[in-house]
Design a protein around this motif. Structure first.
Motif, PDB file in Angstrom:
ATOM      1  N   UNK A 119       0.826  -1.205   0.000  1.00 45.10           N
ATOM      2  CA  UNK A 119       0.000   0.000   0.000  1.00 45.10           C
ATOM      3  C   UNK A 119       0.863   1.259   0.000  1.00 45.10           C
ATOM      4  N   UNK A 120       1.820   1.336   0.923  1.00 47.66           N
ATOM      5  CA  UNK A 120       2.644   2.545   0.964  1.00 47.66           C
ATOM      6  C   UNK A 120       3.484   2.666  -0.304  1.00 47.66           C
ATOM      7  N   UNK A 121       3.927   1.542  -0.850  1.00 46.60           N
ATOM      8  CA  UNK A 121       4.643   1.587  -2.130  1.00 46.60           C
ATOM      9  C   UNK A 121       3.765   2.186  -3.217  1.00 46.60           C
ATOM     10  N   UNK A 122       2.527   1.733  -3.308  1.00 42.35           N
ATOM     11  CA  UNK A 122       1.616   2.239  -4.344  1.00 42.35           C
ATOM     12  C   UNK A 122       1.380   3.735  -4.184  1.00 42.35           C
ATOM     13  N   UNK A 123       1.270   4.201  -2.944  1.00 43.13           N
ATOM     14  CA  UNK A 123       1.082   5.629  -2.701  1.00 43.13           C
ATOM     15  C   UNK A 123       2.313   6.427  -3.128  1.00 43.13           C
ATOM     16  N   UNK A 124       3.500   5.885  -2.886  1.00 44.18           N
ATOM     17  CA  UNK A 124       4.724   6.575  -3.283  1.00 44.18           C
ATOM     18  C   UNK A 124       4.850   6.622  -4.805  1.00 44.18           C
ATOM     19  N   UNK A 144      -1.672  -0.816  -9.720  1.00 45.15           N
ATOM     20  CA  UNK A 144      -0.742  -1.701 -10.421  1.00 45.15           C
ATOM     21  C   UNK A 144      -0.357  -2.940  -9.627  1.00 45.15           C
ATOM     22  N   UNK A 145      -0.510  -2.916  -8.300  1.00 49.99           N
ATOM     23  CA  UNK A 145      -0.144  -4.075  -7.484  1.00 49.99           C
ATOM     24  C   UNK A 145      -1.350  -4.758  -6.837  1.00 49.99           C
ATOM     25  N   UNK A 146      -2.550  -4.469  -7.289  1.00 48.09           N
ATOM     26  CA  UNK A 146      -3.740  -5.047  -6.657  1.00 48.09           C
ATOM     27  C   UNK A 146      -3.750  -6.572  -6.717  1.00 48.09           C
ATOM     28  N   UNK A 147      -3.104  -7.141  -7.715  1.00 51.32           N
ATOM     29  CA  UNK A 147      -3.098  -8.590  -7.866  1.00 51.32           C
ATOM     30  C   UNK A 147      -1.899  -9.277  -7.251  1.00 51.32           C
ATOM     31  N   UNK A 186       0.985 -14.455 -12.961  1.00 45.26           N
ATOM     32  CA  UNK A 186       1.764 -13.221 -13.098  1.00 45.26           C
ATOM     33  C   UNK A 186       0.959 -12.098 -12.477  1.00 45.26           C
ATOM     34  N   UNK A 187       1.588 -11.305 -11.607  1.00 41.86           N
ATOM     35  CA  UNK A 187       0.788 -10.387 -10.796  1.00 41.86           C
ATOM     36  C   UNK A 187       0.182  -9.240 -11.590  1.00 41.86           C
ATOM     37  N   UNK A 188       0.807  -8.809 -12.712  1.00 41.39           N
ATOM     38  CA  UNK A 188       0.178  -7.771 -13.519  1.00 41.39           C
ATOM     39  C   UNK A 188      -1.128  -8.263 -14.124  1.00 41.39           C
ATOM     40  N   UNK A 202      -2.497  -0.877 -16.226  1.00 39.38           N
ATOM     41  CA  UNK A 202      -2.275  -1.883 -15.183  1.00 39.38           C
ATOM     42  C   UNK A 202      -1.500  -3.068 -15.731  1.00 39.38           C
ATOM     43  N   UNK A 203      -1.770  -3.431 -16.990  1.00 37.68           N
ATOM     44  CA  UNK A 203      -1.149  -4.611 -17.602  1.00 37.68           C
ATOM     45  C   UNK A 203       0.227  -4.232 -18.147  1.00 37.68           C
ATOM     46  N   UNK A 204       1.181  -4.135 -17.252  1.00 37.29           N
ATOM     47  CA  UNK A 204       2.528  -3.691 -17.602  1.00 37.29           C
ATOM     48  C   UNK A 204       3.250  -4.718 -18.464  1.00 37.29           C
ATOM     49  N   UNK A 205       3.143  -5.985 -18.106  1.00 36.13           N
ATOM     50  CA  UNK A 205       3.773  -7.074 -18.852  1.00 36.13           C
ATOM     51  C   UNK A 205       2.708  -8.101 -19.220  1.00 36.13           C
TER      52      UNK A 205
END
Length: 394
Positions: free
Chosen positions: A71-76, A102-105, A128-130, A160-163
């Motif tokens: 969560x804090x990573x996503x905010x940053x 981007x990290x919800x999964x 794959x998390x993306x 969201x689908x980076x890769x």
């Protein structure tokens, strides 16, 4: 009331919410927000977003209250992205929405959990998390009466689908022709906003992993002298403020060096991207797709960032203490997967029902959905409930 159309000061090739490719399910325009602001708000209010507070970035939740979480990573990432987007005059709201989603999964236990779950799913299409983040916003969130997911705009979903592997892109294209998987089949680039989120993600985790690594005692300022990107700003900070060299000021020295490093990277991205936009002069968002990646570091900054990533991989991510935790985390994920595959009734009722509807391939995907949605502490508790063993603290 007329729909909000967005900022009039955006560059021509920025994503315009008034010209979005829309949502999978048609909805009336929001009267007081842009389409991308609506996306951001739906993400922030989602269950998956709240779970990020108890999902590992590098250090497990019980190892310290001040280490970063997902969560804090996503905010940053969102904060860095918005700052850069404003200078580039591209859409801040879309950048924020993609960054927050981007990290919800992502699985519990960070990349260790992802690697373990991918191994479990090797015979069932992989994990794959993306792609899982896209599944979360398209299918797994259950908040609305007439559709699954959050029904986000095309632009947010594509960001969201980076890769995406070609196999998965083909699967997405079969379900949604000319959709979010199409660019991977055409070798095209995403929007400027999505490109920026990719880079803001890298800038954020490199910086905060230095901070968390030093705070944990696993890496030291002395070791960081071999990293030019960081050490140049440490030296500059000490020259300007000599008292920062004293032992009692080491924490402030670390913060100041990181702050200067972040600023240098942000300004480098802005300058390099402005030059690329001037050179290629795209006049429409679709023109961006046919061009090389435009939001980027300079060559020198890319080299320095890569050196920093290699340092963190060697000294932090592969540190024996981290690796010990990683081993236990992966064992938890593998045991949970095996248990739920054998006894799907052990999952929550809605997942059990889905798992029993299909074949073994379908069951595996449901199990992966259930495990990926867990927080670290819920996974630890479930593992203890199912196996009688406690491998990690909550």
């Amino acid at each position: 009331m007329a729909a909000v159309t967005g900022h009039s000061t955006l560059v021509l090739c920025a994503s315009n919410p008034a010209k979005s490719r829309g949502r999978r399910y048609s909805e009336s325009p929001p009267p007081t927000r842009t389409e991308y602001q609506r996306d951001r708000d739906r993400i922030v209010h989602s269950t998956a977003f709240r779970r990020l507070v108890y999902k590992t970035q590098v250090f497990l939740n019980h190892e310290g209250d001040l280490f970063r979480t997902r969560l804090t990573h996503s905010l940053e990432v969102a904060q860095l992205g918005r700052s850069i987007a404003r200078s580039l005059q591209i859409n801040e709201d879309l950048v924020e929405a993609i960054s927050l989603a981007h990290d919800l999964g992502h699985t519990p236990f960070g990349h260790a959990g992802q690697d373990a779950l991918n191994g479990c799913m090797a015979d069932f299409g992989g994990f794959e998390h993306n792609l899982q983040s896209l599944r979360v916003v398209d299918q797994l969130e259950e908040r609305y009466p007439i559709y699954d997911g959050l029904n986000l705009t095309f632009e947010t979903r594509e960001g969201i689908l980076k890769h995406c592997s070609r196999t998965h892109a083909l699967q997405l294209e079969a379900v949604e022709p000319n959709g979010v998987g199409a660019r991977f089949l055409r070798n095209e680039r995403p929007s400027l906003e999505a490109q920026l989120c990719n880079l803001a993600d890298e800038i954020a985790y490199n910086a905060h992993d230095i901070d968390d690594g030093v705070r944990s005692g696993l890496i030291t300022l002395t070791q960081l002298q071999e990293v030019p990107l960081f050490d140049a700003y440490r030296l500059a900070a000490q020259m300007e403020h000599p008292d920062l060299a004293t032992p009692s000021m080491q924490r402030r020295l670390l913060y100041e060096a990181i702050r200067r490093m972040l600023s240098a990277q942000v300004y480098d991205v802005i300058d390099t991207t402005k030059a690329a936009l001037h050179e290629h002069a795209p006049a429409h968002p679709d023109e961006v797709r046919k061009l090389p990646v435009l939001v980027s570091f300079s060559g020198e900054m890319r080299e320095r960032s890569t050196t920093l990533k290699r340092f963190l991989f060697k000294h932090l991510y592969r540190h024996p203490r981290v690796m010990e935790t990683t081993g236990h985390a992966q064992e938890i994920v593998r045991d949970l997967f095996d248990a739920y595959m054998a006894r799907p009734e052990e999952m929550k009722a809605t997942f059990t029902a889905r798992a029993l509807e299909g074949d073994r391939y379908g069951r595996a995907r449901v199990v992966a959905d259930f495990i990926a949605g867990m927080t670290d502490r819920f996974a630890v508790r479930e593992h203890e409930r199912l196996t009688g063993r406690r491998l990690l603290q909550e």
